[in-house]
Design a protein around this motif. Structure first.
Motif, PDB file in Angstrom:
ATOM      1  N   VAL A 247     -41.154   7.977  20.828  1.00 12.10           N
ATOM      2  CA  VAL A 247     -39.783   7.754  20.384  1.00 12.10           C
ATOM      3  C   VAL A 247     -39.196   9.104  20.027  1.00 12.10           C
ATOM      4  O   VAL A 247     -39.718   9.826  19.181  1.00 12.10           O
ATOM      5  CB  VAL A 247     -39.743   6.828  19.144  1.00 12.10           C
ATOM      6  N   TYR A 248     -38.100   9.453  20.644  1.00 16.82           N
ATOM      7  CA  TYR A 248     -37.518  10.776  20.423  1.00 16.82           C
ATOM      8  C   TYR A 248     -36.401  10.763  19.397  1.00 16.82           C
ATOM      9  O   TYR A 248     -36.310  11.641  18.559  1.00 16.82           O
ATOM     10  CB  TYR A 248     -36.947  11.332  21.726  1.00 16.82           C
ATOM     11  N   LYS A 249     -35.513   9.770  19.533  1.00 13.41           N
ATOM     12  CA  LYS A 249     -34.324   9.833  18.694  1.00 13.41           C
ATOM     13  C   LYS A 249     -33.870   8.447  18.320  1.00 13.41           C
ATOM     14  O   LYS A 249     -33.803   7.554  19.161  1.00 13.41           O
ATOM     15  CB  LYS A 249     -33.211  10.544  19.477  1.00 13.41           C
ATOM     16  N   VAL A 250     -33.551   8.300  17.022  1.00 12.94           N
ATOM     17  CA  VAL A 250     -33.033   7.025  16.550  1.00 12.94           C
ATOM     18  C   VAL A 250     -31.772   7.274  15.749  1.00 12.94           C
ATOM     19  O   VAL A 250     -31.785   8.026  14.778  1.00 12.94           O
ATOM     20  CB  VAL A 250     -34.062   6.292  15.665  1.00 12.94           C
ATOM     21  N   ASP A 251     -30.685   6.667  16.165  1.00 17.27           N
ATOM     22  CA  ASP A 251     -29.422   6.872  15.471  1.00 17.27           C
ATOM     23  C   ASP A 251     -28.836   5.510  15.138  1.00 17.27           C
ATOM     24  O   ASP A 251     -28.441   4.755  16.016  1.00 17.27           O
ATOM     25  CB  ASP A 251     -28.484   7.662  16.411  1.00 17.27           C
ATOM     26  N   GLN A 267     -46.492   7.480  18.968  1.00 18.16           N
ATOM     27  CA  GLN A 267     -45.974   8.797  18.596  1.00 18.16           C
ATOM     28  C   GLN A 267     -44.460   8.767  18.483  1.00 18.16           C
ATOM     29  O   GLN A 267     -43.761   8.329  19.396  1.00 18.16           O
ATOM     30  CB  GLN A 267     -46.375   9.834  19.654  1.00 18.16           C
ATOM     31  N   TRP A 268     -43.945   9.212  17.362  1.00 19.57           N
ATOM     32  CA  TRP A 268     -42.515   9.345  17.140  1.00 19.57           C
ATOM     33  C   TRP A 268     -42.202  10.790  16.798  1.00 19.57           C
ATOM     34  O   TRP A 268     -43.015  11.464  16.157  1.00 19.57           O
ATOM     35  CB  TRP A 268     -42.073   8.508  15.953  1.00 19.57           C
ATOM     36  N   SER A 269     -41.015  11.205  17.127  1.00 20.36           N
ATOM     37  CA  SER A 269     -40.573  12.517  16.650  1.00 20.36           C
ATOM     38  C   SER A 269     -40.359  12.411  15.145  1.00 20.36           C
ATOM     39  O   SER A 269     -39.837  11.406  14.659  1.00 20.36           O
ATOM     40  CB  SER A 269     -39.267  12.896  17.359  1.00 20.36           C
ATOM     41  N   GLY A 294     -44.593  14.212  16.517  1.00 15.04           N
ATOM     42  CA  GLY A 294     -44.607  15.312  17.487  1.00 15.04           C
ATOM     43  C   GLY A 294     -43.553  15.086  18.554  1.00 15.04           C
ATOM     44  O   GLY A 294     -43.321  13.961  18.967  1.00 15.04           O
ATOM     45  N   ASP A 295     -42.915  16.177  18.965  1.00 10.99           N
ATOM     46  CA  ASP A 295     -41.856  16.037  19.960  1.00 10.99           C
ATOM     47  C   ASP A 295     -42.354  16.249  21.369  1.00 10.99           C
ATOM     48  O   ASP A 295     -41.629  16.007  22.323  1.00 10.99           O
ATOM     49  CB  ASP A 295     -40.736  17.053  19.667  1.00 10.99           C
ATOM     50  N   PHE A 296     -43.568  16.720  21.487  1.00  6.98           N
ATOM     51  CA  PHE A 296     -44.093  16.986  22.828  1.00  6.98           C
ATOM     52  C   PHE A 296     -45.421  16.280  22.992  1.00  6.98           C
ATOM     53  O   PHE A 296     -45.782  15.426  22.208  1.00  6.98           O
ATOM     54  CB  PHE A 296     -44.219  18.504  23.042  1.00  6.98           C
ATOM     55  N   ASP A 297     -46.135  16.694  23.987  1.00  3.82           N
ATOM     56  CA  ASP A 297     -47.369  15.965  24.288  1.00  3.82           C
ATOM     57  C   ASP A 297     -48.398  16.018  23.173  1.00  3.82           C
ATOM     58  O   ASP A 297     -49.195  15.121  23.020  1.00  3.82           O
ATOM     59  CB  ASP A 297     -48.005  16.512  25.572  1.00  3.82           C
ATOM     60  N   THR A 298     -48.394  17.089  22.412  1.00  2.00           N
ATOM     61  CA  THR A 298     -49.415  17.217  21.363  1.00  2.00           C
ATOM     62  C   THR A 298     -49.200  16.183  20.272  1.00  2.00           C
ATOM     63  O   THR A 298     -48.115  16.090  19.692  1.00  2.00           O
ATOM     64  CB  THR A 298     -49.345  18.605  20.698  1.00  2.00           C
TER      65      THR A 298
END
Lengths: 416, 201
Positions: A247-251, A267-269, A294-298
């Motif tokens: 999940v990258y972005k929640v608005d 995994q969430w940003s 995490g925002d990337f694969d890690t």
């Protein structure tokens, strides 16, 4: 002889909907046969016509639909042909309010019939429509279902445009559920009257959701990486999950009315997590079950969360379920640095914590003790110890400490 | 008593009032069960124009036996409710088609349902209550519910009976209801043929 008045017989029969029962009752007597036309609902189970050729099955359904002159509810789980469906719906379009169809047989999928769902449009008085296993890859020509309040599509293959047009044909929806579906990339929903929405999309792909519904009170979604809900809503219950992927972005705009919040996923940003938690300041029941951030694969653990700050931002919290990486983030070196005698957790009554590793035992115990000490209303704390590797030395120490903690607080703490 | 259901309305293209839409009813076709289907809009008002609403209501069975019940309990029957609303002060309310033991059972049911806590599920209680009755009493209770226009009791008894006959074969249903088959041999044969699929086990 037991005589039961006509009104009672009709009422009994009107409570039957399984086509088998109705067919059986039709044979009982003339008086019973005469009551059949008034029956409001017909349900054909999956196996209704197992031993019967398809054409006979269709003809039987046709006969029963013709008899039921005021049919309001039609549920068909057994296989049927599209052309027959079109004729049944035409016949009963005036009275039909509830339609549920299962269209996931092998025959359905292999036949390349363009838009088998088009004929549903003729039943424009429908209030509830439920479709199982359909293929909605081209826009159905439905006209407008003015009265449709509930739409459920389960196990379907969808496409963005087809879905958009289908929802557009139902402007007055109050409840929408799209479960176990796949094939979409970007979902855009704008509905004036939507109150309850459940979306569950399969596949690791990155879907985006844009939702705008001023009356939205309950939202439960799974499978989206980008989520945007127009801030003009009335959300009281919110569940966001992503079983695979990120999940990258929640608005969500504001969450001032939110009482129940559940965040789950692999995994969430961290930005997404913290922005939601920040908005949900009035929440009473919180479930955190995110494994990593995490925002990337890690895959990364959560950053440190200050316990005092967290509970001061969520003063109404009554029930807290802490799974995944959340507990560890509350047990960092500086998580308890702001604790002082003026601090209190005013409403907390129940806590459920999953502890995954025995490392950092001392800090974990400190956090647990703090929770108990500063929560005046705490009635129940359940500590779930899951999948912990026992061969580690630290595990023994941890268990010893945990048991001690439990005995000291035997009326509140339980270990699972 | 004129029992026109005045909540039936037909509005086209009115999305706001989707809940109110009904098919126009043919007034000549008046079935008791249909009264019960329509929502009763006539709740006994708090500030009524009648001078006083009695706290208790007296019901009179077929044998002229009298039962005193609270107003709220009796409101579960449209006939009783209307007798009070009409303000004729018809006290006791005559229920000439209902015998005393059956009326007692109905009252027991209504009492339990009125006393139920908010959101309490009475399905188990209902099942046990009806399961205790002989078939004869069960049928009489259903008939009484129909006569007294008590939706809750009628729904409950009929659902119970419907569940019983669901598992039955045609002959068993006839036995249970004491019904004679009135189809001719030819008609019976055709019905069986048309519905053969339903008899496959």
């Amino acid at each position: 002889m037991n005589t039961v008045p006509d009104g009672v017989v009709q009422h009994i029969l009107s409570l039957l909907s399984n086509a088998r029962d109705i067919a059986s009752c039709t044979c009982v007597s003339k008086r019973w046969k005469d009551s059949i036309p008034y029956l409001p609902s017909l349900y054909f189970p999956r196996s209704a016509f197992d031993a019967i050729p398809a054409s006979v099955a269709d003809a039987t359904i046709t006969r029963m639909v013709i008899s039921a002159v005021r049919l309001e509810e039609l549920v068909i789980y057994c296989p049927f042909s599209s052309s027959s469906l079109a004729s049944w719906l035409s016949l009963r379009s005036r009275s039909l309010r509830f339609l549920e169809l299962r269209m996931d047989t092998a025959a359905d999928k292999s036949a390349a019939i363009p838009n088998r769902l088009d004929c549903i449009g003729v039943a424009n008085g429908l209030e509830t429509l439920k479709l199982w296993g359909v293929s909605l890859v081209t826009s159905p020509s439905w006209g407008c279902f003015q009265r449709l309040r509930t739409l459920e599509i389960i196990g379907a293959t969808l496409r963005d445009d087809a879905l958009k047009d289908a929802v557009h044909a139902c402007p007055n929806l109050a409840e929408l559920a799209l479960l176990g579906c796949d094939g979409v990339g970007s979902v855009v929903i704008e509905l004036e009257r939507l109150e309850k929405c459940r979306l569950d999309f399969l596949g690791p792909g990155n879907c985006s959701l844009s939702l705008s519904s001023p009356r939205l009170a309950a939202l439960e979604i799974q499978g989206f990486s980008w989520i945007r809900v127009n801030g003009n809503h009335r959300l009281r219950s919110l569940c966001i999950a992503k079983n695979t992927g990120r999940v990258y972005k929640v608005d969500l705009g504001r969450l001032a009315d939110l009482e129940y919040l559940s965040l789950r996923g692999v995994q969430w940003s961290w930005n997404a997590i913290s922005s939601v938690l920040q908005c949900a300041s009035e929440v009473k029941h919180l479930v955190m079950k995110i494994e990593f951030c995490g925002d990337f694969d890690t895959l990364q653990p959560f950053p440190e969360v200050d316990l005092v700050e967290f509970f001061n931002n969520h003063l109404k919290l009554r029930k807290f379920e802490i799974h995944g990486a959340m507990f560890a983030s509350l047990c960092q070196k500086n998580s308890l640095k702001n604790l002082d005698s003026r601090f209190s957790i005013p409403c907390l009554e129940e806590v459920l914590i999953t502890v995954r590793s025995p490392l950092n035992a001392e800090q974990k115990l400190n956090t647990l003790e703090s929770l108990v000490q500063y929560s005046a209303k705490l009635r129940k704390m359940v500590i779930r110890i899951s999948q912990m590797k026992n061969c580690h030395d630290a595990a023994d120490d941890f268990f010893e400490e945990i048991c001690k903690f439990k005995y000291l607080n035997f009326d509140t703490v339980r270990i699972e | 008593m004129d029992m026109e259901d005045d909540t039936v309305q037909v509005r086209e293209n009115s999305a706001e009032d989707t809940e109110m839409l009904e098919l126009p009813k043919d007034p000549a076709e008046v079935k008791a069960s249909e009264f019960i289907k329509g929502e009763s809009s006539k709740e006994i008002p708090v500030e009524s124009q009648q001078p006083e609403l009695p706290e208790n209501v007296v019901l009179q069975s077929l044998e002229k036996e009298e039962f005193i019940i609270k107003l709220a309990v009796g409101q579960q029957s449209e006939i009783i409710k209307n007798a009070i609303l009409d303000g004729r002060g018809e006290n006791p309310v005559p229920l000439l088609n209902v015998s005393a033991p059956i009326l007692a059972k109905a009252i027991e049911f209504w009492k339990r349902h009125i006393d139920a806590a908010e959101g309490e599920d009475l399905t188990e209680w209902d099942k046990a209550f009806l399961g205790d009755l002989s078939q004869e009493v069960l049928f009489e209770l259903a008939a009484a519910a129909n006569y007294m226009e008590s939706k809750s009791l009628l729904d409950c008894t009929c659902k119970f009976i419907a569940d019983i006959i669901k598992e039955m074969k045609v002959e068993e249903v006839r036995d249970y209801f004491g019904i004679e088959c009135d189809f001719t041999e030819e008609e019976e044969r055709k019905m069986r043929e048309d519905n053969a699929w339903a008899f496959e086990q």
